[in-house]
Design an enzyme around this catalytic site. Structure first.
Site, PDB file in Angstrom:
ATOM      1  N   GLU A  67       0.826  -1.214   0.000  1.00  0.00           N
ATOM      2  CA  GLU A  67       0.000   0.000   0.000  1.00  0.00           C
ATOM      3  C   GLU A  67       0.857   1.260   0.000  1.00  0.00           C
ATOM      4  O   GLU A  67       0.475   2.280  -0.566  1.00  0.00           O
ATOM      5  CB  GLU A  67      -0.950   0.012   1.200  1.00  0.00           C
ATOM      6  CG  GLU A  67      -2.103  -0.982   1.106  1.00  0.00           C
ATOM      7  CD  GLU A  67      -1.755  -2.345   1.672  1.00  0.00           C
ATOM      8  OE1 GLU A  67      -0.567  -2.576   2.030  1.00  0.00           O
ATOM      9  OE2 GLU A  67      -2.665  -3.197   1.772  1.00  0.00           O
ATOM     10  N   PHE A 129     -12.448  -7.495  13.016  1.00  0.00           N
ATOM     11  CA  PHE A 129     -11.272  -7.929  12.269  1.00  0.00           C
ATOM     12  C   PHE A 129     -10.886  -6.858  11.237  1.00  0.00           C
ATOM     13  O   PHE A 129     -11.724  -6.413  10.468  1.00  0.00           O
ATOM     14  CB  PHE A 129     -11.551  -9.265  11.571  1.00  0.00           C
ATOM     15  CG  PHE A 129     -10.405  -9.728  10.712  1.00  0.00           C
ATOM     16  CD1 PHE A 129      -9.188 -10.079  11.292  1.00  0.00           C
ATOM     17  CD2 PHE A 129     -10.525  -9.798   9.328  1.00  0.00           C
ATOM     18  CE1 PHE A 129      -8.128 -10.491  10.513  1.00  0.00           C
ATOM     19  CE2 PHE A 129      -9.455 -10.209   8.544  1.00  0.00           C
ATOM     20  CZ  PHE A 129      -8.258 -10.556   9.131  1.00  0.00           C
ATOM     21  N   GLN A 130      -9.639  -6.471  11.236  1.00  0.00           N
ATOM     22  CA  GLN A 130      -9.079  -5.454  10.336  1.00  0.00           C
ATOM     23  C   GLN A 130      -9.803  -4.109  10.448  1.00  0.00           C
ATOM     24  O   GLN A 130      -9.965  -3.397   9.463  1.00  0.00           O
ATOM     25  CB  GLN A 130      -9.063  -5.946   8.881  1.00  0.00           C
ATOM     26  CG  GLN A 130      -8.058  -7.082   8.677  1.00  0.00           C
ATOM     27  CD  GLN A 130      -7.744  -7.369   7.222  1.00  0.00           C
ATOM     28  OE1 GLN A 130      -8.586  -7.201   6.360  1.00  0.00           O
ATOM     29  NE2 GLN A 130      -6.527  -7.827   6.963  1.00  0.00           N
ATOM     30  N   LYS A 179     -17.811  -1.492   4.374  1.00  0.00           N
ATOM     31  CA  LYS A 179     -18.089  -2.554   3.401  1.00  0.00           C
ATOM     32  C   LYS A 179     -19.562  -2.608   3.000  1.00  0.00           C
ATOM     33  O   LYS A 179     -19.886  -2.809   1.829  1.00  0.00           O
ATOM     34  CB  LYS A 179     -17.660  -3.904   3.995  1.00  0.00           C
ATOM     35  CG  LYS A 179     -17.659  -5.027   2.970  1.00  0.00           C
ATOM     36  CD  LYS A 179     -16.972  -6.276   3.503  1.00  0.00           C
ATOM     37  CE  LYS A 179     -16.906  -7.345   2.401  1.00  0.00           C
ATOM     38  NZ  LYS A 179     -16.191  -8.548   2.868  1.00  0.00           N
ATOM     39  N   MET A 506      23.741  10.058   4.706  1.00  0.00           N
ATOM     40  CA  MET A 506      23.469  11.317   5.389  1.00  0.00           C
ATOM     41  C   MET A 506      23.630  11.140   6.894  1.00  0.00           C
ATOM     42  O   MET A 506      24.108  12.043   7.592  1.00  0.00           O
ATOM     43  CB  MET A 506      22.071  11.829   5.037  1.00  0.00           C
ATOM     44  CG  MET A 506      21.815  13.251   5.488  1.00  0.00           C
ATOM     45  SD  MET A 506      23.008  14.428   4.793  1.00  0.00           S
ATOM     46  CE  MET A 506      22.092  15.108   3.419  1.00  0.00           C
TER      47      MET A 506
END
Lengths: 617, 158
Positions: A67, A129-130, A179, A506
């Protein structure tokens, strides 16, 4: 049989009123907004949305491998095209993986519409869930967040998200879709008009009085300087900026986000200011008597210690965001407005004034300081030629700066260059060549490692006809390397450059200069062979360890019709100079050359400069 | 220069709007004494009063940042104009019957109301600005304060 559909007939088809699922409404609305490509990754809470994509060839979706890759790609698309970037992820971990990319876009004012799925409305708040409250999580790092409770609201909410992302100072907007909302079937009614709250639309036109005051200050300044930032790029103000600079004879320094506003070859251009800025840019800030900042926000990497920043200058600040004006620096000439509209108004005012200049001269107390102005331009250009950016080249080891110069030379300032974050980013800004806006895409505000490569994928999709070069370090390359798969599968011809110094350069530089050489966890030895890594994904891999090899493989890469990764094995010990150490003032800049560093304190420098001026007379 | 200021913020009633406003205060390090929220004269809009400390410049910054929030409709800085400031405070005191008269004397001076009396406790209600309520608490300290609930100040221009 392929049928060709005109834009109008497609629009008509998409606008048709009928019963549709929330997911179909979402896709239609995105197409109606003109979205060319969505970068995303499926998951449980967005299954209806992905189901609606099935067998819908008009809707283009690129499946990334993470993602984070999706959101950075959308960001690169947006930065390079000026359009809105769109990405899509599922609830919970899918959404939280976007957070870094959202914050990256927010800090650099990039318009994104970020769509996330969420658990069904009946499960929200139950630790399902999630489930993750992505709007809550991103509230401090996004422009806005919108939760869609009913499928009937979906089209309007998506339209609102696009409008908010682009209005005023742009930024990322999250749209969270449960959903059951993406599943629900409702009558699709496309809202032709949407109402934006006033807070989303700050006045774009500047106040006439403020413009007149600034124009007068510019005319009377003896040592004016333009500090041009990302807002000039965003608002399409580069042309107006060049007109102002050339018309009034004002030197310009462009911030990291403002590169390309003036072509690199322009004699008025001084390069980048700040921590790793040029001598000429920083000296000009120290010595100017009027600093006109346009679409720049006085970042600490630009100003360094504020009590050492443009102390002798009156400050003008042109910005679309009223909250930026006076945030860090006291402003004498505030102008709230769009950068392009403000600069155009300023140019008109100055051009009118030029015509009536004779009358002004006759007026008591008004004197156009022409002699002082030309002396100032002479001083600035003397700084430019006396202290250009330079490095010690070598025939034994490949210098990173050489690689960047080679890329600039061979692409002639026409390429889109994305960078990751670290030493290579600063070298790209210093030694790269950017002749037009939207040519350097880099995470300036958040400083996000892992941005450089996936953002190039988005930039290439948005600009299929331009050369896109992604410059990365060997550290950042490993933060989103999985997107090599996307390049290989879709034959996205990004030239992926790895400036490989086997360290976190760096960090090493700071540990060397600030932490007395106590090198702690910076050794990236044991990283994969980048050539083999590229080949494993089906991307051509090349390597160079000397100048000769570098020229040869780079020519081969540019001639290759597809993605190529080039591993440039460079000097491990090269440092980025000039450098103003953190906590110091601009006057304390180190040039990285022990001879000149001895006399870079401002006093002796001023004297040297005065001497030069005297000599010139 | 750390004067008290009052910002009156009209917001759209949208999910998370309070979180956005309070998140802004904490994220930017602004000193906020209290925030009160309630319905406003406009349907679907609430009014939020923030009592803050800081210089004029800081307050200007807070107001500018607030105006950027999408659900914020307007922000006005009340302290620049004469305003009425009020806070409601409830205090439960442990008061044995013998001390009731003494407590009542204090309460009357402050024009407070007794809203509940138990066998050995008393609940009083005070309305005023923060300084008045603070002063009342100082005087009541000797009588065993069991519980305090304050709304924070709300304000309106005259």
């Amino acid at each position: 049989m392929e049928t060709i559909e005109t834009k109008e007939s497609m629009r008509e088809r998409l606008l048709r009123r009928e019963r549709l699922s929330g997911s179909e409404i979402l896709l239609r609305t995105l197409l109606l907004e003109g979205v060319e490509c969505v970068f995303g990754y499926p998951g449980g809470a967005v299954l209806y949305i992905y189901d609606a994509m099935h067998g819908n060839p008009a809707f283009k979706h690129v499946l990334t491998r993470h993602e984070q890759g999706a959101v950075h790609a959308a960001d690169g698309y947006a930065r390079s095209t000026g359009k809105t970037g769109v990405c899509l992820a599922t609830s919970g971990p899918g959404a939280t993986n976007l957070v870094t990319g959202i914050a990256t876009a927010h800090m650099d004012s990039v318009p994104l519409v970020v769509i996330t799925g969420n658990v069904a409305t009946t499960l929200i708040g139950t630790d399902a869930f999630q489930e993750a409250d992505i709007i809550g999580i991103t509230q401090p790092v996004a422009k806005h967040g919108l939760f869609v409770r009913h499928a009937e609201d979906l089209a309007g909410t998506i339209r609102e998200a696009f409008a908010i992302a682009n209005a005023g100072r742009p930024g990322p907007v999250i749209v969270d879709i449960p959903k059951d909302v993406s599943a629900a079937v409702v009558e699709f009614v496309y809202p032709e008009r949407i109402e934006l709250p006033p807070s989303a639309q700050p006045a774009a036109n500047p106040d006439g009085e403020a413009i007149r005051a600034l124009a007068a200050a510019i005319r009377l300044a003896e040592r004016p300087l333009l500090l041009s930032g990302g807002g000039v790029i965003q608002s399409g103000a580069a042309e107006a900026l060049a007109r102002l600079a050339r018309g009034a004879g004002i030197p310009v320094t462009t911030t990291l986000m403002g590169m390309g506003a003036l072509p690199a070859g322009d004699p008025l251009w001084l390069g980048m200011p700040g921590m790793h800025g040029t001598y000429a840019a920083n000296q000009a800030i120290l010595q100017c008597d009027l600093l006109v900042a346009v679409g720049a926000r006085f970042d600490d990497r630009v100003t360094m210690r504020l009590d050492g920043f443009a102390q002798g200058a009156a400050i003008a600040h042109v910005d679309i965001d009223a909250a930026e004006i006076g945030k860090l620096v006291q402003v004498d000439y505030p102008v709230q407005g769009d950068a392009r509209l403000s600069l155009e108004a300023l140019n008109r005012e100055l051009e009118i004034a030029a015509v009536t200049a004779q009358a002004d001269v006759a007026q008591a107390g008004t004197r156009i300081p022409e002699a002082a102005r030309s002396a100032w331009l002479a001083r600035v250009s003397a700084w430019k030629s006396a202290y250009p950016l330079r490095y010690r080249d070598s025939d034994d080891v490949l210098k990173p700066q050489y690689v960047i110069e080679m890329i600039a030379r061979t692409t002639g300032g026409d390429a889109i260059v994305t960078t990751d974050v670290g030493q290579h980013q600063m070298w790209a800004a210093q030694y790269g060549r950017f002749d037009r806006p939207r040519s350097l895409l880099t995470s300036g505000g958040l400083g996000t490692m892992g941005f450089g490569f996936p953002s190039a994928i988005g930039a290439q999709i948005g600009n299929p006809d331009r050369v896109v070069v992604s410059v990365n370090g060997d550290g950042g390359m490993q933060m989103c390397a999985q997107e090599l798969a996307v390049c290989a599968i879709h034959k996205i011809p990004v030239k992926i450059v790895v400036i490989n110094n086997r360290t976190l350069g760096m960090i090493k530089q700071w540990q060397e200069l600030v932490y007395e050489g106590r090198f702690s966890h910076i050794d990236l030895g044991g990283s994969p062979d980048f050539v083999l890594l590229a080949e494993a994904y089906g991307v051509k891999g090349l390597r160079a360890e000397s100048k000769r090899e570098a020229e040869a493989v780079w020519a081969e890469a540019l001639a290759t019709d597809g993605p190529v990764l080039i591993d440039f094995v460079v000097d491990k010990d090269e440092l980025v100079y000039p450098m103003v150490p953190q906590g110091k003032r601009l006057q304390d800049m180190l040039l990285g050359d022990s001879d000149t560093d001895k006399d870079t304190d401002t006093d002796s420098e001023n004297n040297a400069d005065e001497d030069k001026k005297e000599g010139a007379r | 220069m750390n004067d008290r200021h009052y910002l009156s913020v009209l917001v759209r009633d949208r999910p998370g709007v309070l979180q956005r406003v309070s998140g802004l205060f904490s994220r930017r390090g602004y000193n906020i004494d209290s925030v009160t929220v309630g319905a406003s004269e406009l349907d679907g809009h609430s009014r939020l009063i923030a009592a803050a400390r800081g210089s004029e410049r800081e307050l200007g910054q807070i107001a500018s940042q607030l105006r950027k929030l999408i659900d914020v409709v307007s922000v006005s800085h009340l302290s620049v104009r004469p305003s009425v400031v009020r806070e409601l405070m409830l205090v439960r005191l442990s008061v044995p019957p013998a001390s009731r008269a003494a407590v009542r004397a204090v309460i009357e001076t402050f024009r407070c109301v007794v809203v509940d009396v138990g066998p050995a406790t008393m609940m009083i209600q005070s309305v005023g600005d923060r300084e008045k309520n603070d002063a009342l608490l100082t005087l009541l300290q000797d009588y065993g304060i069991l519980e305090i609930a304050r709304t924070g100040e709300t304000a309106m221009t005259r």
